[in-house]
Design an enzyme around this catalytic site. Sequence first.
Site, PDB file in Angstrom:
ATOM      1  N   HIS A 179       0.904  -1.119  -0.002  1.00  0.00           N
ATOM      2  CA  HIS A 179       0.037  -0.014   0.008  1.00  0.00           C
ATOM      3  C   HIS A 179       0.728   1.165  -0.072  1.00  0.00           C
ATOM      4  O   HIS A 179       0.750   2.298  -0.816  1.00  0.00           O
ATOM      5  CB  HIS A 179      -0.708   0.051   1.288  1.00  0.00           C
ATOM      6  CG  HIS A 179      -2.188  -0.945   1.237  1.00  0.00           C
ATOM      7  ND1 HIS A 179      -2.881  -1.081   2.170  1.00  0.00           N
ATOM      8  CD2 HIS A 179      -2.219  -1.862   0.333  1.00  0.00           C
ATOM      9  CE1 HIS A 179      -3.978  -2.079   1.757  1.00  0.00           C
ATOM     10  NE2 HIS A 179      -3.346  -2.416   0.785  1.00  0.00           N
ATOM     11  N   HIS A 211       0.690  -2.816   9.035  1.00  0.00           N
ATOM     12  CA  HIS A 211       2.270  -3.008   9.011  1.00  0.00           C
ATOM     13  C   HIS A 211       2.881  -2.358  10.165  1.00  0.00           C
ATOM     14  O   HIS A 211       2.468  -1.442  10.846  1.00  0.00           O
ATOM     15  CB  HIS A 211       2.751  -2.632   7.492  1.00  0.00           C
ATOM     16  CG  HIS A 211       2.110  -3.152   6.321  1.00  0.00           C
ATOM     17  ND1 HIS A 211       2.594  -4.339   5.970  1.00  0.00           N
ATOM     18  CD2 HIS A 211       1.253  -2.980   5.528  1.00  0.00           C
ATOM     19  CE1 HIS A 211       1.821  -4.762   4.828  1.00  0.00           C
ATOM     20  NE2 HIS A 211       1.101  -3.843   4.797  1.00  0.00           N
TER      21      HIS A 211
END
Length: 212
Positions: free
Chosen positions: A105, A164
């Site tokens: 992303h 993350h």
Amino acid sequence: MEHLERCAYFVKVAWAWTFCLLLPFITLTNYHLTGKAGLVLRRLSTLLVGTAIWYVGTAVFANIEHYTGSCYQSPALEGVRKEHQSKRQCHGEGGFWHGFDISGHSFLLTFCTLMIVEEMAVLHEVRTDRSHWLHAAITTLGVALGFLTFIWVWMFLCTAVYFHNLSQKMFGTLFGLLGWYGTYGCWYLKSFSPGLPPQSSSLNLKQDSYKK
């Protein structure tokens, strides 16, 4: 949680949204400024380059996660299940795959945002009659790309907060920056490349003077 999952899916197709808006924008603005179909096709090849960067980048990230990962019985990383050697097989058997998952992303949102900004710089050169359909088309696409850029920046911030760990996001962002700089900052300056968005001769002369 469901809202975050929807946002994550929307980001997964970020390149498709960017591609679909940049395709007509580059076509109309570049043809209006150059009047040459060959140059327009050459500039449109930037979208093929972007597609290749997206594909290779995500494939590399997936392989890194695969080769650095293992399958566990629980999210707490307990009980290694060595019989499962792939992420798909692990998830299929109810396991939890843990590896170094570089943020795709962060990579994609960084690259898409910078590419849109680079291509929209051509608006400084576009002069159209307000009553002409071309003015309405380019204005609409410009507004849509600006709105899309806002969404990508917002999604990038959401990724920074919810998804993350720090190192994975930093690596993802770094690869996005490298993809942008390697193309618009290096390769596109060469004659054997898709080239940069068209600029007036006065701007080119000004840039040459800076380089000297």
